[in-house]
Design an enzyme around this catalytic site. Structure first.
Site, PDB file in Angstrom:
ATOM      1  N   SER A  82      30.292  37.044  50.443  1.00 33.37           N
ATOM      2  CA  SER A  82      30.323  38.197  49.510  1.00 33.37           C
ATOM      3  C   SER A  82      30.612  39.557  49.900  1.00 33.37           C
ATOM      4  O   SER A  82      30.112  40.198  50.892  1.00 33.37           O
ATOM      5  CB  SER A  82      29.157  38.156  48.073  1.00 33.37           C
ATOM      6  OG  SER A  82      30.336  39.580  46.959  1.00 33.37           O
ATOM      7  N   TYR A 131      37.997  41.159  47.552  1.00 27.34           N
ATOM      8  CA  TYR A 131      38.253  42.350  46.556  1.00 27.34           C
ATOM      9  C   TYR A 131      39.150  42.894  47.294  1.00 27.34           C
ATOM     10  O   TYR A 131      39.124  43.350  48.231  1.00 27.34           O
ATOM     11  CB  TYR A 131      36.685  42.514  46.249  1.00 27.34           C
ATOM     12  CG  TYR A 131      35.773  41.847  45.135  1.00 27.34           C
ATOM     13  CD1 TYR A 131      36.361  41.156  44.422  1.00 27.34           C
ATOM     14  CD2 TYR A 131      34.492  42.021  45.102  1.00 27.34           C
ATOM     15  CE1 TYR A 131      35.122  40.903  43.435  1.00 27.34           C
ATOM     16  CE2 TYR A 131      33.530  41.225  45.637  1.00 27.34           C
ATOM     17  CZ  TYR A 131      34.308  40.802  43.650  1.00 27.34           C
ATOM     18  OH  TYR A 131      33.182  39.806  43.760  1.00 27.34           O
ATOM     19  N   THR A 189      39.450  37.174  45.610  1.00 33.47           N
ATOM     20  CA  THR A 189      39.030  36.863  44.411  1.00 33.47           C
ATOM     21  C   THR A 189      40.178  37.988  44.010  1.00 33.47           C
ATOM     22  O   THR A 189      39.607  39.371  43.948  1.00 33.47           O
ATOM     23  CB  THR A 189      37.759  37.725  44.375  1.00 33.47           C
ATOM     24  OG1 THR A 189      36.519  36.937  45.457  1.00 33.47           O
ATOM     25  CG2 THR A 189      37.252  37.214  42.333  1.00 33.47           C
ATOM     26  N   ARG A 203      28.993  43.374  31.078  1.00 37.11           N
ATOM     27  CA  ARG A 203      27.636  42.768  31.027  1.00 37.11           C
ATOM     28  C   ARG A 203      26.141  43.105  30.907  1.00 37.11           C
ATOM     29  O   ARG A 203      25.800  43.687  31.527  1.00 37.11           O
ATOM     30  CB  ARG A 203      27.257  41.710  32.733  1.00 37.11           C
ATOM     31  CG  ARG A 203      28.323  41.652  33.248  1.00 37.11           C
ATOM     32  CD  ARG A 203      28.977  41.308  34.663  1.00 37.11           C
ATOM     33  NE  ARG A 203      30.116  40.582  35.546  1.00 37.11           N
ATOM     34  CZ  ARG A 203      30.061  41.148  36.156  1.00 37.11           C
ATOM     35  NH1 ARG A 203      29.308  41.386  37.495  1.00 37.11           N
ATOM     36  NH2 ARG A 203      31.601  40.650  36.693  1.00 37.11           N
ATOM     37  N   LYS A 226      41.194  33.072  44.708  1.00 33.35           N
ATOM     38  CA  LYS A 226      39.493  32.727  43.754  1.00 33.35           C
ATOM     39  C   LYS A 226      40.076  33.680  41.942  1.00 33.35           C
ATOM     40  O   LYS A 226      40.162  34.875  42.399  1.00 33.35           O
ATOM     41  CB  LYS A 226      38.118  33.463  44.369  1.00 33.35           C
ATOM     42  CG  LYS A 226      37.337  32.527  43.550  1.00 33.35           C
ATOM     43  CD  LYS A 226      35.622  33.028  44.086  1.00 33.35           C
ATOM     44  CE  LYS A 226      34.753  32.599  43.991  1.00 33.35           C
ATOM     45  NZ  LYS A 226      34.716  33.266  42.244  1.00 33.35           N
ATOM     46  N   HIS A 263      34.517  33.378  36.904  1.00 34.52           N
ATOM     47  CA  HIS A 263      33.773  34.104  37.494  1.00 34.52           C
ATOM     48  C   HIS A 263      32.568  33.489  37.113  1.00 34.52           C
ATOM     49  O   HIS A 263      31.351  34.621  36.821  1.00 34.52           O
ATOM     50  CB  HIS A 263      34.335  35.463  37.370  1.00 34.52           C
ATOM     51  CG  HIS A 263      33.475  36.432  38.536  1.00 34.52           C
ATOM     52  ND1 HIS A 263      34.846  37.286  39.633  1.00 34.52           N
ATOM     53  CD2 HIS A 263      32.454  37.189  38.647  1.00 34.52           C
ATOM     54  CE1 HIS A 263      34.376  37.981  39.939  1.00 34.52           C
ATOM     55  NE2 HIS A 263      33.051  37.706  40.262  1.00 34.52           N
ATOM     56  N   ARG A 296      31.856  35.736  33.679  1.00 33.75           N
ATOM     57  CA  ARG A 296      30.872  37.657  33.898  1.00 33.75           C
ATOM     58  C   ARG A 296      32.434  37.859  33.898  1.00 33.75           C
ATOM     59  O   ARG A 296      31.648  39.234  33.384  1.00 33.75           O
ATOM     60  CB  ARG A 296      30.430  37.366  35.327  1.00 33.75           C
ATOM     61  CG  ARG A 296      29.160  36.423  35.361  1.00 33.75           C
ATOM     62  CD  ARG A 296      28.322  36.545  37.158  1.00 33.75           C
ATOM     63  NE  ARG A 296      28.399  37.540  37.186  1.00 33.75           N
ATOM     64  CZ  ARG A 296      27.634  38.033  37.206  1.00 33.75           C
ATOM     65  NH1 ARG A 296      26.197  37.988  36.377  1.00 33.75           N
ATOM     66  NH2 ARG A 296      26.902  39.211  37.862  1.00 33.75           N
TER      67      ARG A 296
END
Length: 382
Positions: A106, A129, A155, A164, A254, A278, A281
């Site tokens: 990531s 990202y 992503t 969240r 993604k 995701h 999320r």
């Protein structure tokens, strides 16, 4: 405790990790409806049981993006996973390499690209990202090339972060300043094995790839404040031309949940997509992966490679997603639980478990190879 399933890894991780880390792995956004539907809708896919098909030899070998995989599985990018065990991403990549599958690092890992590359015995994938600072993105892509990453996973479903609530309640993102630090410190002390092995011996703690632009701001509240300010919500398909100009290898998009977006990915020239919400999320109430995947697979056909994640808790679930149209399946929470429970050995054990379950499921469904798996394996509803 005896570990014989992903659920067992989850419980072991819950017992070992500080609350704020476990809730970060385990939780979703808003009321967590999509998180639950990911699991329930996938488990609800009924398969045909076929007999007398000569399943003495099951072949799991799969080819994806020019790589030969031991099975049609890869480890998905998981943010901050390196805090679940000492230098956690380095442990996970070693387990993945031994199992013959890709590991995806990531952007917001705890360990940097260079550290993971030094720990890995084979190339790994990198996830990125869209950030406001294009110059920094260019530098990250250069680092990924230097680390010999063969595949880039970009992503696109996080223009802003979903709400969240578990992270607020645990103190991960909702308790700034000294009060938040003390709250997380208390939760760490309540897990002495983690506090010693990761909290103390796992230093230095940081945010790996983004540490250079965060500077001396290394607290959890600093990270979430940085992410809120630096993820780019203005991103459009045309902005991906920047990525393609900097990356010549296979590019996977993604976060696709709609057939129209899948067609846009084809038009852009992506090599693959990941059908994903995701992990529940982001947009709560969005389609589960099991429901979104078939129409997307139909929309793109063989024009790009379709991968999927979301709700996978067994090798049987891997078979279900393959039958629904995926060519490969990403494991997310499953490997994060295993890493938190038992480190590298846990990830290795998880992958052995997934492989064994997939072999058995394929044999009972009468399929000898991954290439034979398609929608004909799904039983007609009625």
């Amino acid at each position: 405790m005896i570990i014989a399933s992903v659920g067992d890894f989850r419980e072991a991780a819950r017992r070992r990790l500080p609350r704020f880390l476990f809730e970060y792995i385990d939780g979703g956004s808003f009321g967590e409806v999509t998180l639950r539907h990911n699991v329930d809708d996938l488990a609800g896919i009924t398969l045909r049981q076929r007999v007398l098909r000569d399943v003495a030899d099951i072949d799991l070998v799969t080819g994806l993006f020019g790589q030969r995989l031991a099975m049609p599985v890869a480890l998905a990018p998981v943010g901050l996973a390196g805090m679940n065990a000492r230098r956690g991403e380095c442990q996970a990549v070693r387990a993945a390499v031994r199992a013959g599958i890709p590991f995806t690092l990531s952007t917001v890992s705890a360990c940097s690209l260079s550290e993971v590359a030094a720990a890995a015995a084979a190339p790994f994938w990198f996830q990125l990202y869209m950030l406001r600072d294009r110059g920094f993105m260019k530098d990250l892509l250069a680092q990924a090339r230097q680390a010999r990453c063969p595949v880039l996973m970009f992503t696109v479903d996080l223009p802003v972060s979903g709400l969240r609530y578990r992270d607020f309640r645990s103190g991960l993102s909702g308790a700034p300043g000294l009060a938040g630090t003390l709250r997380r410190f208390g939760q760490a002390l309540a897990r002495p094995a983690w506090a010693w092995d990761v909290g103390l011996l796992g230093r230095p703690h940081g945010f790996g790839n983004v540490a250079p632009i965060m500077g001396q701001r290394t607290g959890m509240q600093d990270f979430f404040a940085w992410a809120q300010k630096n993820f780019d919500p203005s991103i459009r398909w045309s902005d991906l031309d920047f990525i393609r100009s900097e990356w010549t290898g296979p590019l996977i998009i993604k976060g696709i949940l709609d057939p129209e977006d899948a067609r846009e990915a084809v038009a852009f020239g992506a090599d693959g997509i990941v059908v994903s919400n995701h992990g529940g999320r982001q947009l709560d109430g969005a389609l589960s992966t099991a429901r979104a995947l078939p129409p997307i697979a139909d929309a793109v056909g063989d024009r790009l490679t379709v991968l999927a994640d979301g709700g996978v808790r067994s090798g049987l679930d891997v078979l279900r997603l393959l039958a629904l149209g995926a060519k490969g399946v990403l494991l997310g929470r499953a490997w994060a639980y295993a890493l938190g429970a038992q480190g590298e050995a846990g990830v290795a054990r998880l992958l052995a478990l997934i492989e064994a379950e997939l072999r058995i499921a394929m044999a009972l469904a009468g399929t000898r190879s991954v290439g034979e798996i398609d929608r004909r394996l799904i039983a007609a509803s009625g």
